[in-house]
Design a protein around this motif. Sequence first.
Motif: not given
Length: 141
Positions: A93-113
């Motif tokens: 959100l600040s223009g650089s991944l090296l400092n400041g705020f950022s938003l993140f999202a993650l997702g995971n899918y798992s399948r039993l077999v």
Amino acid sequence: YDSLSFRLDALHDVGSAHESTVISPTVEFSTPVSKTTYLGASLGADFVGNKYADYYFSISPANSLTTGGLLPAYDADGGLKNWKIGAFVNQSLSGSLLNGFSLFALGNYSRLVGDFKRSPVVSDRGSASQWVGALGLAYTW
């Protein structure tokens, strides 16, 4: 700046619940696609011992009776329990991944077999597919 990693996790029950081991190989790739966006992906699996399979997925005849027959007796064997795939994105959100705020999202899918997917705990009362997701705010300094 790209990162490719191979990880092998080994977890053993030290609390004597199932007295078994879970082995989890994982391949992960991540890369900054710009100064403000970072992406990641992973692919993995879980292999478990027979005692783990019995503890979490088997149903003894006695336990079947306590459910009034709703869950039939079942004997699960160890082996490949599930595969999983995940993704991650971080947007500065600040223009650089090296400092400041950022938003993140993650997702995971798992399948039993195999035996795990066929267990009455899953097939009658649950789902072989599991989703996990998260959104967050991060600060880097």
